[in-house]
Design a protein around this motif. Sequence first.
Motif, PDB file in Angstrom:
ATOM      1  N   THR A   1       2.146  -4.373  10.759  1.00  0.00           N
ATOM      2  CA  THR A   1       2.438  -3.818   9.446  1.00  0.00           C
ATOM      3  C   THR A   1       1.278  -4.100   8.499  1.00  0.00           C
ATOM      4  O   THR A   1       0.742  -5.214   8.489  1.00  0.00           O
ATOM      5  CB  THR A   1       3.725  -4.442   8.869  1.00  0.00           C
ATOM      6  OG1 THR A   1       4.811  -4.179   9.760  1.00  0.00           O
ATOM      7  CG2 THR A   1       4.054  -3.883   7.491  1.00  0.00           C
ATOM      8  N   VAL A   2       0.908  -3.103   7.726  1.00  0.00           N
ATOM      9  CA  VAL A   2      -0.077  -3.310   6.664  1.00  0.00           C
ATOM     10  C   VAL A   2       0.582  -2.981   5.333  1.00  0.00           C
ATOM     11  O   VAL A   2       1.364  -2.033   5.219  1.00  0.00           O
ATOM     12  CB  VAL A   2      -1.354  -2.467   6.860  1.00  0.00           C
ATOM     13  CG1 VAL A   2      -2.078  -2.891   8.118  1.00  0.00           C
ATOM     14  CG2 VAL A   2      -1.044  -0.979   6.872  1.00  0.00           C
ATOM     15  N   VAL A   3       0.288  -3.796   4.331  1.00  0.00           N
ATOM     16  CA  VAL A   3       0.751  -3.572   2.968  1.00  0.00           C
ATOM     17  C   VAL A   3      -0.496  -3.364   2.114  1.00  0.00           C
ATOM     18  O   VAL A   3      -1.351  -4.252   2.031  1.00  0.00           O
ATOM     19  CB  VAL A   3       1.575  -4.761   2.450  1.00  0.00           C
ATOM     20  CG1 VAL A   3       2.045  -4.499   1.020  1.00  0.00           C
ATOM     21  CG2 VAL A   3       2.761  -5.038   3.365  1.00  0.00           C
ATOM     22  N   LEU A   4      -0.612  -2.193   1.506  1.00  0.00           N
ATOM     23  CA  LEU A   4      -1.794  -1.828   0.722  1.00  0.00           C
ATOM     24  C   LEU A   4      -1.427  -1.848  -0.760  1.00  0.00           C
ATOM     25  O   LEU A   4      -0.438  -1.226  -1.177  1.00  0.00           O
ATOM     26  CB  LEU A   4      -2.294  -0.444   1.135  1.00  0.00           C
ATOM     27  CG  LEU A   4      -2.464  -0.222   2.650  1.00  0.00           C
ATOM     28  CD1 LEU A   4      -3.023   1.168   2.923  1.00  0.00           C
ATOM     29  CD2 LEU A   4      -3.345  -1.301   3.268  1.00  0.00           C
ATOM     30  N   LEU A   5      -2.216  -2.559  -1.548  1.00  0.00           N
ATOM     31  CA  LEU A   5      -1.910  -2.803  -2.958  1.00  0.00           C
ATOM     32  C   LEU A   5      -2.974  -2.165  -3.839  1.00  0.00           C
ATOM     33  O   LEU A   5      -4.176  -2.315  -3.594  1.00  0.00           O
ATOM     34  CB  LEU A   5      -1.859  -4.312  -3.227  1.00  0.00           C
ATOM     35  CG  LEU A   5      -0.910  -5.122  -2.339  1.00  0.00           C
ATOM     36  CD1 LEU A   5      -1.110  -6.611  -2.570  1.00  0.00           C
ATOM     37  CD2 LEU A   5       0.536  -4.727  -2.615  1.00  0.00           C
ATOM     38  N   ASP A   6      -2.539  -1.463  -4.878  1.00  0.00           N
ATOM     39  CA  ASP A   6      -3.482  -0.876  -5.822  1.00  0.00           C
ATOM     40  C   ASP A   6      -4.236  -1.966  -6.570  1.00  0.00           C
ATOM     41  O   ASP A   6      -3.753  -3.099  -6.719  1.00  0.00           O
ATOM     42  CB  ASP A   6      -2.743   0.001  -6.829  1.00  0.00           C
ATOM     43  CG  ASP A   6      -2.302   1.335  -6.237  1.00  0.00           C
ATOM     44  OD1 ASP A   6      -2.585   1.576  -5.042  1.00  0.00           O
ATOM     45  OD2 ASP A   6      -1.675   2.125  -6.976  1.00  0.00           O
ATOM     46  N   ALA A   7      -5.416  -1.586  -7.060  1.00  0.00           N
ATOM     47  CA  ALA A   7      -6.192  -2.511  -7.886  1.00  0.00           C
ATOM     48  C   ALA A   7      -5.370  -2.924  -9.097  1.00  0.00           C
ATOM     49  O   ALA A   7      -4.590  -2.138  -9.639  1.00  0.00           O
ATOM     50  CB  ALA A   7      -7.490  -1.843  -8.328  1.00  0.00           C
ATOM     51  N   GLY A   8      -5.534  -4.169  -9.498  1.00  0.00           N
ATOM     52  CA  GLY A   8      -4.786  -4.687 -10.632  1.00  0.00           C
ATOM     53  C   GLY A   8      -3.516  -5.424 -10.262  1.00  0.00           C
ATOM     54  O   GLY A   8      -2.828  -5.962 -11.133  1.00  0.00           O
TER      55      GLY A   8
END
Length: 408
Positions: A37-44
């Motif tokens: 599983t990958v969790v991708l987070l927006d900048a900030g």
Amino acid sequence: MAVNLTAPTEAQLHPVPGVRIGVAEAGVRKANRKDLTVVLLDAGTHVAGVFTQNRFCAAPVQVCREHLLRGGIRALVVNTGNANAGTGEDGLARARSTCAALARQLDLAPEQVLPLSTGVIMEPLPVDRIVAGLPAAVADAAPGHWLRAAEGIMTTDTLPKAVSRQVTIDGATVTVTGIAKGAGMIRPNMATMLGFVATDACIDAKLMQPLAFDLAEGSFNRATVDGDTSTNDSFIVMATNQARHAPVTSFDGDAGRALKAAMLEVARLLAQAIVRDGEGATKFITVRVEGGASKDECLNVAYAIAHSPLVKTAFFASDPNLGRILAAVGYAGIADLDQTKIDLYLDEVHVAVAGGRHPAYREEDGQRVMKQSEITVRVALGRGAVADQVWTCDLSHDYVSINADYRS
């Protein structure tokens, strides 16, 4: 079978703006199962974590701690099937290689990636399989994949565990969604096996680490299945800061209290779901200790009861052999305990008073309660005004079978 627990549906789980999740089958341990599983987070996004206090902590725990100190976290990579624990320097190198591989795909620095692993201890992490599976996991990334992620981090869990809530802050709808895994080797000491809670709330960065500690303390740190603190316990809290409300700079105001209450509810339900799905569990048991002189002594008594194999097997058999509970209270480490002040209850049934059997107690009443799927054990110590509680389950034949066959 899990105790009064059903699998969530996608419709019950709200996407969190700023979070995308992708899941793939990498064959980490077994073929044809979601395990990467990958969790991708927006900048900030602000990220904080709480981890196991087991001194034999896993390589990914060590790397997570290092990367969180640097800040700027933008992604998580999570595998099941292999804990990458008890693997020495080679394990650290493999955890870092996994971060570097995902970072290359996302044009990030390796230190912006947190690695998390769960599964069998003392086996080399198959980095080649994980790296080969990363493109598919990244390609799968979407805001609505929380249920897929809950399935992708399971080991001996019988059901995925995911909870979502929404709260209004300054007129804006704020989402809190979380997932967790765990069924055995559960006596979290600052976290759970693996847990993730995300929100789009705007939270001051300085509040994130204290928030993670408080959420863990009010939820996962009150859950135990078998008394074993895992090498891999990790609880990650993420705030994407995309909701349209004034930033929360304190949890003392109305907005802060409402947000924290919603996040704590999600964390508690996830922690309780782990206990309800405890390996071989047939009963969900709340152990509440009242009248203590301190929080520590209340918890010591509660855990003595919750961890006693004699108590747990009695609950499995619905056998009101309740002297076992009093014995656990007595060896919980309170040197000046006065047994003549102790009262014991099973739900509403008053079992013991002033340290002895209640004159009106009947064994059939105790057995009636013990046959229930949900039970509250309440102990009054008569020492002060402090109270605390833990959640646990019974100990069945299936627990032994599951753990005897775990690696097969």
